[in-house]
Design a protein around this motif. Structure first.
Motif, PDB file in Angstrom:
ATOM      1  N   ARG C 162      -0.743  -0.708  -7.156  1.00  0.00           N
ATOM      2  CA  ARG C 162      -1.823  -0.267  -6.164  1.00  0.00           C
ATOM      3  C   ARG C 162      -1.506  -0.061  -4.595  1.00  0.00           C
ATOM      4  O   ARG C 162      -1.750   0.946  -4.059  1.00  0.00           O
ATOM      5  CB  ARG C 162      -3.039  -1.240  -6.181  1.00  0.00           C
ATOM      6  CG  ARG C 162      -4.315  -0.650  -5.739  1.00  0.00           C
ATOM      7  CD  ARG C 162      -5.343  -1.560  -6.093  1.00  0.00           C
ATOM      8  NE  ARG C 162      -5.588  -2.420  -7.282  1.00  0.00           N
ATOM      9  CZ  ARG C 162      -5.847  -1.758  -8.220  1.00  0.00           C
ATOM     10  NH1 ARG C 162      -6.617  -0.633  -7.976  1.00  0.00           N
ATOM     11  NH2 ARG C 162      -6.156  -2.218  -9.426  1.00  0.00           N
ATOM     12  N   GLY C 166       2.839   4.509  -4.255  1.00  0.00           N
ATOM     13  CA  GLY C 166       3.123   5.691  -5.357  1.00  0.00           C
ATOM     14  C   GLY C 166       4.383   6.044  -5.765  1.00  0.00           C
ATOM     15  O   GLY C 166       5.475   5.422  -5.119  1.00  0.00           O
ATOM     16  N   ALA C 203      -3.193   6.591 -13.591  1.00  0.00           N
ATOM     17  CA  ALA C 203      -4.054   7.792 -13.372  1.00  0.00           C
ATOM     18  C   ALA C 203      -5.075   7.403 -12.482  1.00  0.00           C
ATOM     19  O   ALA C 203      -5.518   8.049 -11.422  1.00  0.00           O
ATOM     20  CB  ALA C 203      -4.597   8.455 -14.552  1.00  0.00           C
ATOM     21  N   GLU C 204      -5.774   6.087 -12.392  1.00  0.00           N
ATOM     22  CA  GLU C 204      -6.718   5.572 -11.759  1.00  0.00           C
ATOM     23  C   GLU C 204      -6.340   5.499 -10.123  1.00  0.00           C
ATOM     24  O   GLU C 204      -7.124   5.234  -9.364  1.00  0.00           O
ATOM     25  CB  GLU C 204      -7.302   4.387 -12.263  1.00  0.00           C
ATOM     26  CG  GLU C 204      -8.041   4.323 -13.646  1.00  0.00           C
ATOM     27  CD  GLU C 204      -8.152   3.229 -14.355  1.00  0.00           C
ATOM     28  OE1 GLU C 204      -8.329   2.268 -13.836  1.00  0.00           O
ATOM     29  OE2 GLU C 204      -8.296   3.262 -15.665  1.00  0.00           O
ATOM     30  N   LEU C 205      -4.854   5.084 -10.175  1.00  0.00           N
ATOM     31  CA  LEU C 205      -4.404   4.766  -9.021  1.00  0.00           C
ATOM     32  C   LEU C 205      -4.195   6.395  -8.124  1.00  0.00           C
ATOM     33  O   LEU C 205      -3.527   6.273  -7.108  1.00  0.00           O
ATOM     34  CB  LEU C 205      -3.310   3.931  -8.913  1.00  0.00           C
ATOM     35  CG  LEU C 205      -3.202   2.627  -9.518  1.00  0.00           C
ATOM     36  CD1 LEU C 205      -2.171   2.033  -9.512  1.00  0.00           C
ATOM     37  CD2 LEU C 205      -4.359   1.840  -8.823  1.00  0.00           C
ATOM     38  N   ASP C 206      -4.451   7.286  -8.841  1.00  0.00           N
ATOM     39  CA  ASP C 206      -4.226   8.479  -8.455  1.00  0.00           C
ATOM     40  C   ASP C 206      -2.775   8.884  -8.258  1.00  0.00           C
ATOM     41  O   ASP C 206      -2.240   9.478  -7.397  1.00  0.00           O
ATOM     42  CB  ASP C 206      -4.838   8.823  -7.052  1.00  0.00           C
ATOM     43  CG  ASP C 206      -4.837  10.394  -6.565  1.00  0.00           C
ATOM     44  OD1 ASP C 206      -4.906  11.213  -7.608  1.00  0.00           O
ATOM     45  OD2 ASP C 206      -4.856  10.678  -5.655  1.00  0.00           O
ATOM     46  N   ASP C 207      -2.062   8.252  -9.055  1.00  0.00           N
ATOM     47  CA  ASP C 207      -0.326   8.195  -8.967  1.00  0.00           C
ATOM     48  C   ASP C 207       0.055   8.692 -10.474  1.00  0.00           C
ATOM     49  O   ASP C 207      -0.672   9.111 -11.139  1.00  0.00           O
ATOM     50  CB  ASP C 207       0.045   6.731  -8.905  1.00  0.00           C
ATOM     51  CG  ASP C 207       1.691   6.698  -8.488  1.00  0.00           C
ATOM     52  OD1 ASP C 207       2.222   7.742  -8.124  1.00  0.00           O
ATOM     53  OD2 ASP C 207       1.846   5.418  -8.324  1.00  0.00           O
ATOM     54  N   VAL C 208       1.468   9.195 -10.429  1.00  0.00           N
ATOM     55  CA  VAL C 208       2.170   9.356 -11.915  1.00  0.00           C
ATOM     56  C   VAL C 208       2.988   8.110 -11.951  1.00  0.00           C
ATOM     57  O   VAL C 208       3.505   7.528 -11.111  1.00  0.00           O
ATOM     58  CB  VAL C 208       2.866  10.786 -11.536  1.00  0.00           C
ATOM     59  CG1 VAL C 208       1.803  11.563 -11.587  1.00  0.00           C
ATOM     60  CG2 VAL C 208       3.671  10.641 -10.314  1.00  0.00           C
ATOM     61  N   GLY C 319       4.688  14.407  -2.965  1.00  0.00           N
ATOM     62  CA  GLY C 319       3.366  14.488  -3.390  1.00  0.00           C
ATOM     63  C   GLY C 319       2.466  15.617  -3.146  1.00  0.00           C
ATOM     64  O   GLY C 319       1.728  15.852  -3.876  1.00  0.00           O
ATOM     65  N   LYS C 323       0.648  17.961  -5.997  1.00  0.00           N
ATOM     66  CA  LYS C 323      -0.779  18.299  -6.077  1.00  0.00           C
ATOM     67  C   LYS C 323      -1.495  19.634  -6.019  1.00  0.00           C
ATOM     68  O   LYS C 323      -2.160  19.962  -6.522  1.00  0.00           O
ATOM     69  CB  LYS C 323      -1.451  17.465  -4.768  1.00  0.00           C
ATOM     70  CG  LYS C 323      -1.542  15.982  -4.758  1.00  0.00           C
ATOM     71  CD  LYS C 323      -2.919  15.399  -4.706  1.00  0.00           C
ATOM     72  CE  LYS C 323      -2.762  13.791  -4.854  1.00  0.00           C
ATOM     73  NZ  LYS C 323      -2.227  13.259  -6.037  1.00  0.00           N
TER      74      LYS C 323
END
Lengths: 332, 332, 332, 332
Positions: C162, C166, C203-208, C319, C323
């Motif tokens: 978190r 990322g 995915a909830e962290l907006d990460d991969v 990043g 996106k």
């Protein structure tokens, strides 16, 4: 185009039949086997004739060459008759298990001017051959140590072993020939040790199933051979040549190059090829190519009757060394 | 026994002619080439007839199948005519360089119920195939990353490149097919980068000689392909598959297993096989075996017209991605 | 002899403490950690003092250098204060997760003439370094393709992820630095793709947790990086460099050289080293050696503040590329 | 914490001095060497005292252990005196070149209850040790063949060789110990062959520089050792263990994992580590760890005086076998 009569339609005979049938410069004319049905089946598959007997094939002037893949105890007779009939001869190893019979055969055929090649197929393996070339072209320098590892995947049935001539004459004979091929000079002395580790019944045959040998040459090169009749990871066949300029190692091939990585291992490859028909498939093809080319070009075949005889002398000497615990001087 | 007409007697056509002639279940009936002398020479060597024109071969009811190894711009016409003539078709990649012509061809032959296989031979390489099997049998688990390395030994002559369709449609098309083969699902999006590093004349063709691509699939698997038109150490062809249970890597084969040790290096092996005819010799044989078996067993060939079409769509998308610097969504 | 204050006594701080204590040219004077007990335990083990606060260590004129191994969000503050105090600085990567803070820090310390090294330890791995040397000495020729594979053995706890910044800024930042190190020139443009395959909470962290990047340089060299947060066979870290004269590949080491042959596999080796502390143990030692030598010889450290800043710019660009689905032009 | 006196400050003594000085559980108290300046230099470097003579060190009650790295002909005297003084002993191999002196020493110290370890460092090499573990944990099954390859990078100066005791007692003694370590049972019989190939002056010393041995055990396991005094590609040290369940091979390490691909070779790695100090650096460290732990835990050291004695008996037997051309039965 060389027209062949094939003697023997067992496992290795059938492999030779397929190779002869597929070869652009060979024609498989006759097949003979004491088991008529074996000959018939193979002949049918490749469009060849079944010879009623050996003489039929040898008397046919259209036959140029014979390939002898019948049991060992028939080799001397077939070589002798084929030589007298003027046929070129490619004969599976060994010539015979008895050096006296081999010597007698040598005299018998001395006056027959026919090409004879003994089937030490491993000399034609691309990797072993490259090892030999690295000696020949000076890449390893003067040869100082040769190490040959030779392990069969599994023990043959005991009834086969009974008439095999024993580990030295049946199995290690290939390695003795490889040693001579790589060393480029004759061994002069030899020691041996052996054990029965795979199957206790081998001891009843007065044989061993695991053995090690060391030989020296006149120049002082040393050669080690180790053999086992059973290898759970496949057919392990390696040749290492060490000299004053470097070392080359003919390693084991696998069917694919796939490397596997898992929680338990890294760079694992698939098991070794199982046995000689798979492992030396290329070697058998190159052997046939070279024999045919030698006959057509009227040059001496690359692996001679004398090579077969000398490998047997080494095998016999190893047997003596094992029994006596003494080194044996070699005379050819 | 499948009787073939072969269209094209250039380098790759001659290889196919030899394979067909040697195949136990195939017969090479006709060869056609616009250069009559090329057809004649190859036909003579393998005992086949020279077809005066394409129609002669297609009109002969004794012909079961065609193998199309002629220039790319003739493929669509030959596929169409052969399909209408009811012949089974094995056609070298690519179907065509123009996706519109491919789509038109698809419609033209939609009603012809003939087996068609596109020559993505690499699928039949034993090592790449084992990699695919490691996916299929769950050994690597869910596929997460695929990495394909593809380097040709040397740049083709510039006049050949001029009509090649460019790196993506001429060379990387093989890798796009490999990606689809390994992934087991369709790519959905793609990015690309490329450069002219090998020969500045490639820039004049509005092409690149070095390129990298990334693709994703619906499940989120990522696939990277890298290509170069020149590789001094041989024909470098590797496929790596990474999943949640492990990784497999189809590594490069060499002609022998000889390892060399010298003052300057350890475990050095000989250079990689030079180019596709040597490197994929086994693959070409297995491709032919499988095509013949598919036709004889009336099953759909393993590599379909649609596979050829989709690989071209990926190649075209890579070209767009390279020019625009944007990812391209894929639709098939 | 360089006297160090160590900031941070977590996992990596303790490793640095042991290295500093064992180093013949270093002395571990102070340890500071917000968790006093962690500092005390490590200090006791190595005979160092516990600093009551950062200022205590920085105000001690006997301290020559600081090693910053505290959480990322403290780096900028500690670097700034240490620089003003005139201490040499070895700071773990990244400098910060926010490029604006990094830029501000750069201005803040511009007038402080102290040596600063960022802990991109992988540059000191003997195998990766040899790859770099093969570029430097011309062995691979002009660099055309670089391929970096980077897979962590397992996902960090989600609460760690978190605040990690990322995948690009936390993990791939090492690979961006490696790319710059190997390429010898700056990337100019970049594309990226990524997926959540290891754990849906990512995915909830907006990460991969799985990603691939391609970069180009001004000269046209292409560089591919692939990363995964989970690799069941260990810590997979490879660097491949392809050029017009050849290719070198920094492969994975294992703890022993033992090869295993069994009925199921050939040449299997033990699993890869588990994670960075084992895998890069040598690299950490060489990094410390080189930092100490640089300070003592008054030369600029090999991995500068600017290197840390540029790696972060690349991570940020990746990043954006991920996106937007568009290539990003790089400016440093 | 174990306080050591080190006897001998030659090449290997200096290595031990550095290891002792760096070891967290050891203290290097004294160094003694007949060459006072050698002792002084090393002592100064590591903050140890120079002992004026052996007695000074042995009489100091604060000394717990001695590490004997002086010339071979001093070992027996130093072992005896240290044992009487109640010091734990780590002594470089061999104990002595004369089995009678070794036997006498054994009697002399029989009543001294001190831990004695002989420096067969190779047992501590991680890869060789893993090979032993694969025997111990049943992975290879019953041991049937052991093959030990042992090649020094280059011949020592002839004046060194003159007093070395000959190839079997000076060099192959390490391999005899390795054989006993791996086999897990005693050899019962042995044959040997040898040559002078590296330098003709070796013949004047009545020695050989290249040799091969085969041994058998009571269970029938066979073990081959090959040695050469010169190897242009580095220090070649391999151990292969073959059993009824598989095979393991302790291969040669290299300093990096870098693989090189060029027009002339594939997967070439850098040359082998040059000699024992580099090759067995880890082994020396683990040996010291284990000796210190054994003393501190009051357990018998892993490599005993008796192990040293038996390796010498094997070396002597090889000398007899070489001269007589007969197998030699072994009695310990």
């Amino acid at each position: 185009m060389l027209r062949f009569a094939l003697f023997g339609a067992g496992r290795i005979g059938r492999m030779h039949a397929a190779e002869l049938a597929a070869h652009p410069d060979a024609e498989l004319s006759y097949i003979y086997d004491v088991y008529d049905s074996a000959a018939r089946e193979t002949a049918y598959k490749h469009g060849a004739k079944v010879a009623a007997d050996v003489a039929t094939a040898l008397n046919d002037a259209a036959v140029d060459a014979v390939l002898i893949a019948s049991p060992t105890d028939t080799h001397v007779d077939l070589i002798t008759r084929a030589a007298r009939a003027g046929k070129a001869i490619l004969c599976e190893k060994p010539i015979d298990l008895d050096i006296d019979r081999v010597n007698a055969c040598r005299e018998e055929i001395a006056s027959c001017d026919v090409p004879i090649q003994i089937g030490f197929n491993r000399r034609y393996d691309p990797s072993h051959r490259s090892a030999r070339e690295a000696v020949g072209n000076g890449e390893v320098g003067r040869v100082e140590e040769v190490i040959i590892t030779s392990r069969d995947p599994g023990l043959a049935p005991i009834e086969i072993l009974r008439t095999s001539g024993g580990l030295f004459r049946d199995m290690m004979i290939h390695d003795f020939d490889m040693a001579r091929f790589i060393l480029g000079e004759e061994p002069v002395e030899l020691v041996a040790m052996g054990s029965v580790l795979v199957d206790p019944r081998v001891a009843e045959l007065d044989d061993v199933d695991t053995a090690m040998v060391i030989m020296t040459t006149a120049s002082g090169a040393l050669c080690h051979i180790n053999c086992s009749r059973r290898c759970v990871y496949g057919y392990d066949q390696r040749v290492e040549v060490f000299g004053d300029k470097g070392m080359v190692l003919s390693a084991n091939p696998t069917a694919t190059t796939l490397e596997r990585y898992s929680a338990s291992a890294t760079q694992a490859r698939e098991p070794l090829l199982n046995f000689f028909i798979e492992r030396y498939a290329q070697a058998y093809r190159h052997q046939l190519d070279d024999f045919i080319a030698a006959v057509e070009q009227s040059r001496t075949p690359a692996v001679t009757f004398e090579d077969g005889r000398r490998a047997l002398i080494l095998a016999d000497a190893a047997g003596v060394a094992l029994k006596t615990g003494r080194s044996v001087k070699l005379e050819f």
